[in-house]
Design an enzyme around this catalytic site. Structure first.
Site, mmCIF file in Angstrom:
data_model
loop_
_atom_site.group_PDB
_atom_site.id
_atom_site.type_symbol
_atom_site.label_atom_id
_atom_site.label_comp_id
_atom_site.label_asym_id
_atom_site.label_seq_id
_atom_site.Cartn_x
_atom_site.Cartn_y
_atom_site.Cartn_z
ATOM 1 N N GLY A 55 0.687 -1.170 0.096
ATOM 2 C CA GLY A 55 -0.126 -0.106 -0.026
ATOM 3 C C GLY A 55 1.009 1.299 -0.136
ATOM 4 O O GLY A 55 2.132 1.082 0.327
ATOM 5 N N CYS A 82 5.079 -6.125 1.660
ATOM 6 C CA CYS A 82 5.548 -4.599 1.582
ATOM 7 C C CYS A 82 4.994 -3.986 2.604
ATOM 8 O O CYS A 82 5.175 -4.293 3.709
ATOM 9 C CB CYS A 82 5.140 -4.161 0.076
ATOM 10 S SG CYS A 82 5.941 -2.571 -0.289
ATOM 11 N N TYR A 83 3.960 -3.153 2.427
ATOM 12 C CA TYR A 83 3.291 -2.459 3.594
ATOM 13 C C TYR A 83 2.530 -3.488 4.497
ATOM 14 O O TYR A 83 2.904 -3.171 5.684
ATOM 15 C CB TYR A 83 2.297 -1.419 2.962
ATOM 16 C CG TYR A 83 1.456 -0.585 4.090
ATOM 17 C CD1 TYR A 83 1.872 0.380 4.638
ATOM 18 C CD2 TYR A 83 0.254 -1.269 4.746
ATOM 19 C CE1 TYR A 83 1.324 0.984 5.844
ATOM 20 C CE2 TYR A 83 -0.437 -0.467 5.535
ATOM 21 C CZ TYR A 83 -0.119 0.633 6.121
ATOM 22 O OH TYR A 83 -0.447 1.143 7.134
ATOM 23 N N HIS A 169 7.795 -8.073 -3.447
ATOM 24 C CA HIS A 169 6.503 -8.370 -3.816
ATOM 25 C C HIS A 169 6.663 -9.728 -4.849
ATOM 26 O O HIS A 169 7.167 -9.812 -5.860
ATOM 27 C CB HIS A 169 6.177 -7.327 -5.104
ATOM 28 C CG HIS A 169 5.656 -6.095 -4.340
ATOM 29 N ND1 HIS A 169 4.328 -5.879 -3.859
ATOM 30 C CD2 HIS A 169 6.209 -4.898 -4.166
ATOM 31 C CE1 HIS A 169 4.364 -4.646 -3.493
ATOM 32 N NE2 HIS A 169 5.595 -4.050 -3.481
ATOM 33 N N GLU A 171 4.254 -11.649 -5.735
ATOM 34 C CA GLU A 171 3.481 -11.685 -6.867
ATOM 35 C C GLU A 171 3.550 -11.048 -8.054
ATOM 36 O O GLU A 171 3.004 -11.630 -9.097
ATOM 37 C CB GLU A 171 2.030 -11.003 -6.263
ATOM 38 C CG GLU A 171 1.928 -9.507 -6.305
ATOM 39 C CD GLU A 171 2.724 -8.832 -4.978
ATOM 40 O OE1 GLU A 171 3.518 -9.453 -4.559
ATOM 41 O OE2 GLU A 171 2.359 -7.643 -4.673
ATOM 42 N N SER A 223 -21.142 -8.327 -27.576
ATOM 43 C CA SER A 223 -20.381 -7.586 -28.594
ATOM 44 C C SER A 223 -19.618 -8.817 -29.579
ATOM 45 O O SER A 223 -19.327 -8.831 -30.615
ATOM 46 C CB SER A 223 -19.093 -6.793 -28.120
ATOM 47 O OG SER A 223 -18.107 -7.574 -27.527
ATOM 48 N N GLY A 224 -19.739 -9.919 -28.861
ATOM 49 C CA GLY A 224 -18.884 -11.023 -29.788
ATOM 50 C C GLY A 224 -17.514 -10.998 -29.239
ATOM 51 O O GLY A 224 -16.763 -12.140 -29.585
ATOM 52 N N GLY A 225 -16.899 -10.248 -28.235
ATOM 53 C CA GLY A 225 -16.082 -10.302 -27.631
ATOM 54 C C GLY A 225 -15.786 -11.190 -26.751
ATOM 55 O O GLY A 225 -16.647 -11.632 -26.336
ATOM 56 N N VAL A 226 -14.526 -11.671 -26.352
ATOM 57 C CA VAL A 226 -14.418 -12.523 -25.176
ATOM 58 C C VAL A 226 -15.249 -12.355 -23.990
ATOM 59 O O VAL A 226 -15.753 -13.293 -23.605
ATOM 60 C CB VAL A 226 -12.876 -13.008 -24.910
ATOM 61 C CG1 VAL A 226 -12.722 -13.995 -23.824
ATOM 62 C CG2 VAL A 226 -12.087 -12.844 -26.013
ATOM 63 N N ASP A 227 -14.957 -11.377 -23.549
ATOM 64 C CA ASP A 227 -15.549 -10.847 -22.349
ATOM 65 C C ASP A 227 -17.002 -11.137 -22.238
ATOM 66 O O ASP A 227 -17.592 -11.367 -21.306
ATOM 67 C CB ASP A 227 -15.097 -9.499 -21.452
ATOM 68 C CG ASP A 227 -13.610 -9.127 -21.607
ATOM 69 O OD1 ASP A 227 -12.960 -10.409 -21.702
ATOM 70 O OD2 ASP A 227 -12.952 -8.259 -21.791
ATOM 71 N N SER A 228 -17.673 -10.275 -23.051
ATOM 72 C CA SER A 228 -19.049 -10.394 -23.218
ATOM 73 C C SER A 228 -19.518 -11.575 -23.320
ATOM 74 O O SER A 228 -20.779 -11.881 -23.013
ATOM 75 C CB SER A 228 -19.464 -9.068 -23.883
ATOM 76 O OG SER A 228 -19.477 -9.455 -25.216
ATOM 77 N N SER A 229 -18.958 -12.456 -24.324
ATOM 78 C CA SER A 229 -19.518 -13.613 -24.684
ATOM 79 C C SER A 229 -19.305 -14.600 -23.295
ATOM 80 O O SER A 229 -20.611 -15.271 -23.201
ATOM 81 C CB SER A 229 -18.606 -14.610 -25.633
ATOM 82 O OG SER A 229 -18.517 -13.623 -26.948
ATOM 83 N N LYS A 369 -7.513 -11.538 -17.928
ATOM 84 C CA LYS A 369 -7.979 -12.016 -19.410
ATOM 85 C C LYS A 369 -7.934 -13.507 -19.485
ATOM 86 O O LYS A 369 -8.639 -14.125 -20.189
ATOM 87 C CB LYS A 369 -7.422 -11.017 -20.513
ATOM 88 C CG LYS A 369 -7.829 -11.242 -21.956
ATOM 89 C CD LYS A 369 -8.877 -10.728 -21.948
ATOM 90 C CE LYS A 369 -9.523 -10.292 -23.478
ATOM 91 N NZ LYS A 369 -10.466 -9.183 -23.294
#
Ligand code: XMP
Length: 513
Positions: A55, A82-83, A169, A171, A223-229, A369
């Site tokens: 943080g 870290c913090y 970090h 990660e 939209s046909g994109g990955v996320d909305s599909s 993603k």
């Protein structure tokens, strides 16, 4: 059987979801909560481990977020990063101060490999540091387990109480053995078996959506994109015909894309949902006539999209929920999370709020993603949709430099289809972040079959990028480019020149406008 849970407590750092994602990579379910989560609630949740994030604060600051000291006595393993590590030191009697030199970037750290946290890690290992303050002395019962020339306590632990802290970090990818350390914490120290998988995400999400929606109506802008599909399929699995997907074909899609989306989601597709395709091409072309300025085009396309969508929503009537395919990077880039704003994104908050929805459902909000893609495969979405390249909301509108017309859309669609086909045929598409054809606003003189031509130039673009914030032009073999050039000029009427864009980002952008 109780699901294993690791809690990430958010102290305002940039990498909080990344930590959660790394834990999920260890096949352990993970949730991020504000650092103010009450201890009683934590006890109810029965986490196997807790991670304190980094943080921006100093532990001495007035605004510095704290946690109740009883947290350290719950008997639940804690890893402070870290913090989070400084807070642990500070609250348990160690001292934190401003480091004589801030450490930032890749740093060689010497670790004590006898520590359970560093099992399997080499004695000298490169870690990512990013701090101004540091732990000067560890609390009495802690032992120091890592150091750098600048940082006397790069890691410390009180193993008997399962309290661990690292200044760096683990990660981020730059910490070369960070995944090993996190896996040691989650598996060996917290004792997680690691039996969580993406299908568990899908199952849990479906269950939660059903609870949230009840018998309400749900609308999804597809939209046909990955996320909305992926969001649409998840919803369809959860609530079936209560869901209507509205797919607005604004006439700025790639060649045959509208039909491809309809084939998957429409009445002949494999999903049990209501699908509305709105063919609004003419409407968009009319609005765009005579408009050349890129931002003006973007605004018109965005607004018109909302108008069409609203009209459809009203036709369906009394819709309670709106689904958005927002994923984690959208949240962060738009500054909707708590970390610093990076850029405003075009997907988030882009849908109308003037249609009365009770609630927004964002089932992918915590996923990255590649995790969304995994969920997509899990849900049985065809691979060609799941691994689609990113495509901007304003579509070909930002790949046609200058005024958009139906004829120019045809040119860019045809050239783009040829380019994509040839790159795939030649096996050059692997490793490319994005590749497409754009239509420049340049007309030039040429000669074809003894005739003078005065036609448009197509620009081919292919970039290598990992985060889309920076990119390099890809080195496509000349022979492949020549073949594309030949085909485009022979097959696409109105185009007589083909150029390859060598510009990196920055100074260029990936799209042309
Ligand atoms: P630029 O052109 O900014 O693009 O280098 C970076 C990435 O973002 C995509 N992009 C968009 N995506 N709506 C979107 O959903 C937009 O308006 C938009 N503009 C650019 C672009 O395709 C690339 O992947």
């Amino acid at each position: 059987m109780e699901r294993e849970l690791v809690l990430v407590l958010d102290f305002g750092g940039q990498y909080n979801q990344l930590i959660a994602r790394r834990v999920r990579e260890c096949n352990v379910y993970c949730e991020v909560h504000p650092c103010t989560l009450p201890v009683d609630r934590i006890k109810q949740m029965r986490p196997k481990g807790i991670i304190f994030t980094g943080g921006p604060n100093s532990v001495y600051g007035e605004e510095a977020p704290r946690c109740p000291v009883e947290m350290f006595a719950l008997g639940i393993p804690i890893l402070g990063i870290c913090y989070g590590s400084q807070l642990m030191a500070y609250m348990l009697g160690g001292s934190v101060s401003t480091a004589p030199v801030s450490e930032y970037g890749k740093t060689e750290v010497e670790v004590d490999t006898a520590s359970r946290l560093f099992e399997g890690v080499t004695e000298k290992t490169v870690c990512w540091m990013s701090h101004t303050d540091y732990i000067e002395t560890a609390p009495a019962e802690f032992v120091v387990t890592a150091r750098t020339p600048v940082c006397p306590v790069a890691a410390m632990e009180f193993a008997k109480k399962n309290l661990y802290a690292v200044q760096f970090h683990p990660e981020v990818m730059h910490t070369q053995q960070g995944m090993q350390m996190l896996s040691n914490f989650v598996r060996n120290i917290c004792g997680c078996k690691g039996d969580w998988k993406m299908d568990s995400f899908v199952e849990t999400a479906i269950h939660q959506i059903r609870e949230q929606v009840g018998d309400g109506k749900v609308l999804c802008a597809l939209s046909g994109g990955v996320d909305s599909s992926v969001a649409a399929v998840l919803l369809s699995k959860a609530v079936g015909r209560q869901l209507t997907c509205v797919f607005v074909d604004h006439g700025l899609l790639r060649k045959n894309e509208g039909d491809e989306v309809e084939a998957v989601f429409g009445p002949k597709g494999q999903y049990d949902l209501n699908f509305v395709r709105v063919n609004a091409q003419e409407r968009f072309y009319k609005k765009l006539a005579g408009v050349e300025e890129p931002e003006a085009k973007r605004k018109i396309i965005g607004e018109e999209f909302i108008r069409v969508f609203e009209e459809e929503a009203k036709k369906i009537g009394s819709v309670d929920f709106l689904v958005q395919g927002t994923i984690y990077p959208d949240v962060i880039e738009s500054g909707l999370g708590k970390s610093a704003v990076i850029k405003s994104h075009h997907n988030v908050g882009g849908l109308p709020d003037c249609v009365d929805f009770k609630e927004i459902i964002e089932p992918l909000r915590l996923l990255f993603k590649d995790e969304v893609r995994k969920a997509g495969l899990e849900l049985g979405i065809p691979k060609h949709l799941v691994f689609r390249q990113p495509f901007p909301g304003p579509g070909l509108g930002v790949r046609i430099v200058g005024e958009v017309t139906a004829d120019k859309v045809r040119m860019v669609q045809d050239a783009d289809a040829i380019y994509r086909e040839e790159l795939v045929r030649a096996g050059c598409d692997e490793g490319l972040g994005q590749y497409f054809a754009a239509l420049t606003n340049m007309r030039s003189v040429g000669v074809m079959g003894d005739e003078r031509t005065y036609d448009y130039a197509v620009a081919l673009r292919a970039v290598v990028t990992s985060d889309f914030m920076t990119a390099e032009a890809a080195q496509i073999p000349f022979a492949v480019l020549s073949k594309v050039m030949n085909r485009v000029i022979n097959e696409v009427k109105g185009v007589n020149r083909v150029l390859y864009d060598l510009t990196s980002k920055p100074p260029g952008t990936i799209e042309f406008e």
